[in-house]
Design a protein around this motif. Structure first.
Motif, PDB file in Angstrom:
ATOM      1  N   LEU A 148      69.159  41.543 -18.381  1.00  0.00           N
ATOM      2  CA  LEU A 148      68.224  42.602 -18.036  1.00  0.00           C
ATOM      3  C   LEU A 148      67.011  42.461 -18.981  1.00  0.00           C
ATOM      4  N   PRO A 149      65.964  42.722 -18.595  1.00  0.00           N
ATOM      5  CA  PRO A 149      64.529  42.605 -19.487  1.00  0.00           C
ATOM      6  C   PRO A 149      64.603  44.052 -20.434  1.00  0.00           C
ATOM      7  N   GLY A 150      64.295  43.646 -21.817  1.00  0.00           N
ATOM      8  CA  GLY A 150      64.124  44.822 -22.463  1.00  0.00           C
ATOM      9  C   GLY A 150      62.664  44.703 -22.863  1.00  0.00           C
ATOM     10  N   PRO A 151      62.228  45.635 -23.876  1.00  0.00           N
ATOM     11  CA  PRO A 151      63.199  46.825 -24.205  1.00  0.00           C
ATOM     12  C   PRO A 151      63.319  47.898 -23.430  1.00  0.00           C
ATOM     13  N   ASP A 152      64.643  48.351 -23.777  1.00  0.00           N
ATOM     14  CA  ASP A 152      64.764  49.648 -22.930  1.00  0.00           C
ATOM     15  C   ASP A 152      63.794  50.974 -23.219  1.00  0.00           C
TER      16      ASP A 152
ATOM     17  N   ALA B  54      64.670  42.195 -26.712  1.00  0.00           N
ATOM     18  CA  ALA B  54      63.590  41.833 -25.659  1.00  0.00           C
ATOM     19  C   ALA B  54      64.440  41.672 -24.399  1.00  0.00           C
ATOM     20  N   ARG B  55      65.724  41.405 -24.512  1.00  0.00           N
ATOM     21  CA  ARG B  55      66.815  41.053 -23.400  1.00  0.00           C
ATOM     22  C   ARG B  55      68.016  41.943 -23.678  1.00  0.00           C
ATOM     23  N   MET B  56      68.648  42.315 -22.528  1.00  0.00           N
ATOM     24  CA  MET B  56      69.991  43.242 -22.730  1.00  0.00           C
ATOM     25  C   MET B  56      70.666  42.421 -21.471  1.00  0.00           C
ATOM     26  N   ALA B  57      72.187  43.047 -21.917  1.00  0.00           N
ATOM     27  CA  ALA B  57      73.196  42.594 -20.674  1.00  0.00           C
ATOM     28  C   ALA B  57      73.819  43.865 -20.392  1.00  0.00           C
ATOM     29  N   GLU B  58      74.229  43.430 -18.889  1.00  0.00           N
ATOM     30  CA  GLU B  58      75.268  44.575 -18.405  1.00  0.00           C
ATOM     31  C   GLU B  58      76.347  43.850 -17.800  1.00  0.00           C
TER      32      GLU B  58
ATOM     33  N   GLU C 216      75.328  33.271 -28.284  1.00  0.00           N
ATOM     34  CA  GLU C 216      74.695  32.032 -28.140  1.00  0.00           C
ATOM     35  C   GLU C 216      73.037  32.297 -27.451  1.00  0.00           C
ATOM     36  N   LEU C 217      73.060  33.143 -26.592  1.00  0.00           N
ATOM     37  CA  LEU C 217      71.556  33.610 -25.991  1.00  0.00           C
ATOM     38  C   LEU C 217      71.007  34.617 -26.769  1.00  0.00           C
ATOM     39  N   GLY C 218      71.378  35.014 -27.932  1.00  0.00           N
ATOM     40  CA  GLY C 218      70.666  35.813 -28.847  1.00  0.00           C
ATOM     41  C   GLY C 218      70.634  37.405 -28.479  1.00  0.00           C
ATOM     42  N   ILE C 219      71.661  37.716 -27.509  1.00  0.00           N
ATOM     43  CA  ILE C 219      71.480  38.945 -26.873  1.00  0.00           C
ATOM     44  C   ILE C 219      72.677  40.005 -27.787  1.00  0.00           C
ATOM     45  N   GLY C 220      72.470  41.044 -28.199  1.00  0.00           N
ATOM     46  CA  GLY C 220      73.314  41.852 -28.900  1.00  0.00           C
ATOM     47  C   GLY C 220      73.391  43.408 -28.132  1.00  0.00           C
ATOM     48  N   ASP C 221      72.479  43.673 -27.241  1.00  0.00           N
ATOM     49  CA  ASP C 221      72.674  44.859 -26.510  1.00  0.00           C
ATOM     50  C   ASP C 221      73.372  44.814 -25.208  1.00  0.00           C
ATOM     51  N   VAL C 222      74.341  45.489 -25.145  1.00  0.00           N
ATOM     52  CA  VAL C 222      75.395  45.437 -23.949  1.00  0.00           C
ATOM     53  C   VAL C 222      75.778  46.703 -23.208  1.00  0.00           C
ATOM     54  N   PHE C 223      75.315  46.735 -22.074  1.00  0.00           N
ATOM     55  CA  PHE C 223      75.948  48.268 -21.112  1.00  0.00           C
ATOM     56  C   PHE C 223      76.984  47.787 -20.435  1.00  0.00           C
ATOM     57  N   ILE C 224      77.882  49.003 -20.070  1.00  0.00           N
ATOM     58  CA  ILE C 224      79.024  48.737 -19.221  1.00  0.00           C
ATOM     59  C   ILE C 224      79.379  49.894 -18.548  1.00  0.00           C
ATOM     60  N   ALA C 225      79.226  50.184 -17.180  1.00  0.00           N
ATOM     61  CA  ALA C 225      79.937  51.445 -16.809  1.00  0.00           C
ATOM     62  C   ALA C 225      81.420  51.635 -16.267  1.00  0.00           C
ATOM     63  N   VAL C 226      82.019  52.941 -16.709  1.00  0.00           N
ATOM     64  CA  VAL C 226      83.171  53.144 -16.297  1.00  0.00           C
ATOM     65  C   VAL C 226      83.435  54.117 -15.487  1.00  0.00           C
ATOM     66  N   LEU C 227      84.191  54.211 -14.517  1.00  0.00           N
ATOM     67  CA  LEU C 227      84.274  54.849 -13.703  1.00  0.00           C
ATOM     68  C   LEU C 227      85.170  56.281 -14.122  1.00  0.00           C
ATOM     69  N   THR C 228      84.401  57.338 -13.701  1.00  0.00           N
ATOM     70  CA  THR C 228      85.091  58.473 -14.150  1.00  0.00           C
ATOM     71  C   THR C 228      86.249  58.685 -13.740  1.00  0.00           C
ATOM     72  N   GLY C 229      87.309  58.999 -14.513  1.00  0.00           N
ATOM     73  CA  GLY C 229      88.930  59.218 -14.353  1.00  0.00           C
ATOM     74  C   GLY C 229      89.564  57.926 -14.834  1.00  0.00           C
ATOM     75  N   ASN C 230      89.019  56.574 -15.260  1.00  0.00           N
ATOM     76  CA  ASN C 230      89.229  55.493 -15.625  1.00  0.00           C
ATOM     77  C   ASN C 230      89.381  55.457 -17.300  1.00  0.00           C
ATOM     78  N   ALA C 231      90.566  56.402 -17.513  1.00  0.00           N
ATOM     79  CA  ALA C 231      90.449  56.615 -18.979  1.00  0.00           C
ATOM     80  C   ALA C 231      90.951  55.175 -19.760  1.00  0.00           C
ATOM     81  N   ASP C 232      91.883  54.526 -19.240  1.00  0.00           N
ATOM     82  CA  ASP C 232      92.177  53.501 -20.051  1.00  0.00           C
ATOM     83  C   ASP C 232      91.214  52.379 -20.263  1.00  0.00           C
ATOM     84  N   ALA C 233      90.184  52.135 -19.238  1.00  0.00           N
ATOM     85  CA  ALA C 233      89.230  51.366 -19.240  1.00  0.00           C
ATOM     86  C   ALA C 233      88.087  51.695 -20.466  1.00  0.00           C
ATOM     87  N   LEU C 234      87.830  52.910 -20.608  1.00  0.00           N
ATOM     88  CA  LEU C 234      87.175  53.592 -21.578  1.00  0.00           C
ATOM     89  C   LEU C 234      87.626  53.721 -23.118  1.00  0.00           C
ATOM     90  N   ARG C 235      88.859  53.773 -23.164  1.00  0.00           N
ATOM     91  CA  ARG C 235      89.592  53.402 -24.394  1.00  0.00           C
ATOM     92  C   ARG C 235      89.180  51.861 -24.655  1.00  0.00           C
TER      93      ARG C 235
END
Length: 164
Positions: free
Chosen positions: A80-84, A91-95, A124-143
């Motif tokens: 993803l382009p940055g900044p947010d 300048a770049r982010m990842a999801e 390697e790409l110089g990207i440190g900002d990461v996003f990930i979505a977790v489905l509500t109810g997926n408590a194991d993934a959230l942990r």
């Protein structure tokens, strides 16, 4: 049991992902609040189109986990382009659009290996900002993600006409 092999790939691996996506889709149906879910064919067609679009972005990638040549897990990462507009980012982010592991392989560290490979590639790409979505109810993934240093920063709400 043979070792897991990881490889970085792209859109050329999309057809290998369908069975794993569908197991994740079924898992979502089990853990999420009751809702009107897409059938398997519609779900995969939409997800595959999304993957093709995301992987067309420069630097986006798939980490594929294989055992004996069979796909047992994957992560799809979109650049993803940055900044947010809200948080201070580079300048770049990842999801991470999807992290999926075959049900028979869960609990064996494959998710950790996949995210380790994602983190290494992003470094390697110089990207440190990461996003990930977790489905509500997926408590194991959230942990799991919180143990890796990710934290909730946004909640999405929805209203679906299919539910009246």
């Amino acid at each position: 049991m043979s070792a897991i092999e990881l490889r970085i790939t792209g859109a050329e691996a999309l057809d290998l992902l369908e069975p794993l996506w569908l197991t994740l889709h079924h898992h979502h149906m089990k853990v999420a609040a009751p809702a009107a879910f897409q059938d398997d064919a519609t779900s995969w067609a939409a997800r595959r189109a999304g993957y093709a679009r995301w992987l067309s972005e420069d630097g986006s990638f798939v980490v594929l986990a294989e055992r004996d040549g069979a796909a047992v897990g994957y992560a799809v990462v979109e650049m993803l382009p940055g900044p947010d507009d809200t948080w201070v980012t580079g300048a770049r982010m990842a999801e991470v659009q999807t992290l999926a592991v075959a049900p028979a392989e869960r609990g064996r560290g494959i998710g950790t290996m996949l995210l380790d490979a994602v983190d290494a590639r992003l470094a390697e790409l110089g990207i440190g900002d990461v996003f990930i979505a977790v489905l509500t109810g997926n408590a194991d993934a959230l942990r799991f993600y919180e143990r890796r240093g990710l934290r909730p920063v946004m909640t999405h709400l929805a209203r679906f006409t299919a539910e009246g």
